[in-house]
Every structure is written in C-alpha cells, then in structure tokens.
Motif scaffolding. Structure first.
Motif, short mmCIF file in Angstrom:
data_model
loop_
_atom_site.label_atom_id
_atom_site.label_comp_id
_atom_site.label_asym_id
_atom_site.label_seq_id
_atom_site.Cartn_x
_atom_site.Cartn_y
_atom_site.Cartn_z
N GLU A 1 32.87 47.62 2.03
CA GLU A 1 32.66 47.88 3.45
C GLU A 1 31.83 49.15 3.58
N LEU A 2 30.93 49.16 4.54
CA LEU A 2 30.08 50.32 4.78
C LEU A 2 30.23 50.75 6.23
N VAL A 3 30.39 52.06 6.46
CA VAL A 3 30.43 52.60 7.82
C VAL A 3 28.98 52.89 8.23
N GLY A 4 28.51 52.14 9.22
CA GLY A 4 27.10 52.19 9.57
C GLY A 4 26.58 53.57 9.91
N SER A 5 27.32 54.31 10.74
CA SER A 5 26.84 55.62 11.18
C SER A 5 26.79 56.63 10.05
N TYR B 1 31.25 45.51 7.90
CA TYR B 1 30.48 46.57 8.53
C TYR B 1 31.40 47.37 9.44
N GLY B 2 31.48 48.66 9.21
CA GLY B 2 32.31 49.53 10.03
C GLY B 2 31.52 50.07 11.21
N ALA B 3 31.86 49.59 12.41
CA ALA B 3 31.17 50.02 13.62
C ALA B 3 31.95 51.16 14.28
N ASN B 4 31.24 52.11 14.83
CA ASN B 4 31.87 53.22 15.55
C ASN B 4 31.78 52.98 17.05
#
Length: 321
Positions: free
Chosen positions: A40-44, A75-78
């Motif tokens: 998983e990747l945190v986009g910001s 995908y990690g969305a903030n």
C-alpha cells in the motif's frame, strides 16, 4: 475460511524515506524481500505527481512491481479538509477530491483505496457509484479512538446496508484493539523524566474509563509534568487501549471489511506486538469469509525494516495454527 494475504504499507518506512535513506524503489523492493505479496502506498507521501499519476510515473511503478514480483494493491487517500488557508473544504469539495484519488487508484491498478473518516457517511454514499464504475473498493478507516461499534462508525454501516454496494466498506486499523499502553510512547516518556508511578496511574485511569478531563486533573494534582501528560494524551487519543477490546464489533463488521491495517509500534524478538493482541485478532479474521490483505503498518521511527520483518513473521506464525 478466510483467504488472507499479507502485504506491507510503505508508510512503514516513512522515516527512512523522508531522511533519504530509502528511495521509493528501495521501499518497494524491501517489502518484496520481506515476503509481502502486495503493498500500500500513501499518495500524499510517496506519489511523485500527487494527486494525479502521470504515464511516466505509472510506467515506473509497473517496472518496479514486475521486477520485484509484488503487487500494488492499495492506495492510501488523505481526506484533507485543510487544503485551503482561508477555510475548510466543504463536504462536496472533499467528495470531488476523493473522486480524483479514486481515479488515481484505478490508473495505478489498485484493488482498494483507504479513505479517512473526515469523509462523511453521506459523501461515501455518493462515492459508491464511482467506486463501482472504476472497480476500486473503498474502505473507510476505523482508527483509534474509534472502534467498530462507535456511533460514528455505525453511521457508515447504515450506508453500507442501505446501498448494498460491495465497493464500500471498512478498513479496520488493529490499533483500535490495543490492550496495553503504547510501548514507544511509554519509553519516550520515561526517557524524558516521567515517573513510572505516574505513568501507571495514567494507564489505570484509562483502563477505568475515567473521563479525560477528570483524569487529566487527577494527574496534575498528583504532580504530573509535561512528559507524563504527553503520554496521557495518547492514552485517550490515537494510541488508546482497552481492558476489553471491541472484538464482538469486529465480528459483526467482517462482511463489510475491504482490507486491514496491521498496525504495530514495537515487535519483540519473541514475535509479539507490545500492545496489540494479534493472537486474538487474527483468529477472528481467519474464521470469517474475508478475502483480502492485511497491510503491515509500522507507526514508529526506529528499525523499520527489522520491525516489519518480525511483524510478518508473527502473522505467518499465528495464521498457520
């Protein structure tokens, strides 16, 4: 029985990434070398063209995932309502921002996307058709101090049941099942001069569910200083803990779980997390019909690779029982 796959949130390597010790490719390669099936990747944090994804960046991700044999799963969305300096974003503006995140997740080939609970239940209901259209399941994160049966989380449950959509659900963070004080915060407080007896007093007040304002005053009256009060704030906030975690709530929401954040702050050499009872959490998941990933998510700053390695080893050990 469940079909559980183990992954790693690249957030686990945040400190080394921010310091320039690890590149994005290093993070992906490390996750693969530790045996993770996906990441998983945190986009910001790590998407170079955030909130969008360019064709060049997409090609780079494709090259890396193919080279290291690991899948880009989540995908990690903030949900960042503070993007403007003059006011908070409106609910509709946050919805539009999340639709952009959804399109990005789709282009990256992700199966799921994590959103935060600043995105309201009403907004999530409006988002459901978009999720179905783009083929990306959206999980709203259940993070301390929320629990599966918190009133606010139950408002999301009502939306799931109302829409009947299979593309919206929960992403429970294992931190909300902690049963002991956070070891990292506890040790830091001691290093900063906090008396152990006052830390123990703070922990007992939390176990006894004394209201925060009352507990705060009792600690101050007992002579607590900044080091103690800093740890106390966490005990009543994002690293709180419970004598009896909401395991029954977890069982009830399992049909609506998209994926999990396998939160951990400290892994002992004996392969035990210092405050979160994985030996009680994982059997609940294993005895359900869950089909998806547990993303190891390290939320501390030291020895990230070794700690993540131990975490995956612990999960494998517990899941074969």
């Amino acid at each position: 029985m469940a079909n559980i796959k183990l992954g790693v949130s690249l957030f686990s390597f945040s400190t080394d990434y921010v310091k320039g010790i690890l590149t994005l490719e290093d993070c992906i390669r490390t996750a693969a070398e530790l045996g993770a099936e996906g990441f998983e990747l945190v986009g910001s944090q790590m998407l170079p063209t955030y909130p969008f994804v360019s064709d060049k960046v997409l090609d780079e991700f494709t090259r890396m995932t193919n080279a290291y044999g690991i899948k880009f799963v989540s995908y990690g969305a903030n949900t960042d309502r503070g993007m403007r300096s003059d006011r908070n974003l409106t609910e509709d503006e946050m919805l539009q921002s999340t639709i952009i995140d959804l399109k990005t997740a789709n282009k990256l080939g992700c199966e799921v996307m994590r959103v935060q609970y600043l995105l309201s239940p009403a907004a999530l209901e409006k988002l459901a058709p978009y999720a179905e259209n783009y083929g990306v399941k959206i999980g709203v994160e259940i993070h301390n101090p929320q629990t599966p049966t918190s009133p606010f989380m139950q408002e999301y449950m009502e939306v799931f049941e109302k829409t009947g959509s299979k593309f919206i659900g929960f992403t429970p963070d294992f931190g909300c099942f902690a049963t002991r004080p956070n070891k990292v915060y506890w040790d830091q407080a001691i290093e900063n001069g906090a008396p152990v007896e006052l830390l123990e007093m703070a922990a007992q007040l939390r176990y006894d569910e004394v209201p925060r304002d009352e507990a705060r005053q009792r600690l101050l009256d007992a002579g607590a200083d900044g080091a103690v009060m800093g740890a106390f704030q966490g005990m009543y906030g994002f690293v709180t803990f419970y004598r009896e975690p909401d395991f029954e709530g977890l069982k009830k929401i399992m049909p609506y779980v998209v994926h999990f954040h396998g939160k951990f702050h400290y892994m002992h050499e004996s392969l035990e997390e210092a405050s979160i009872p994985y030996d009680e959490i994982l059997p609940i998941i294993q005895n359900s019909n869950f089909n998806g990933y547990i993303m190891s998510e390290y939320e501390a700053s030291k020895n990230a690779i070794e700690m993540t390695k131990r975490h995956l080893q612990m999960e494998r050990k517990l899941l074969v029982k």
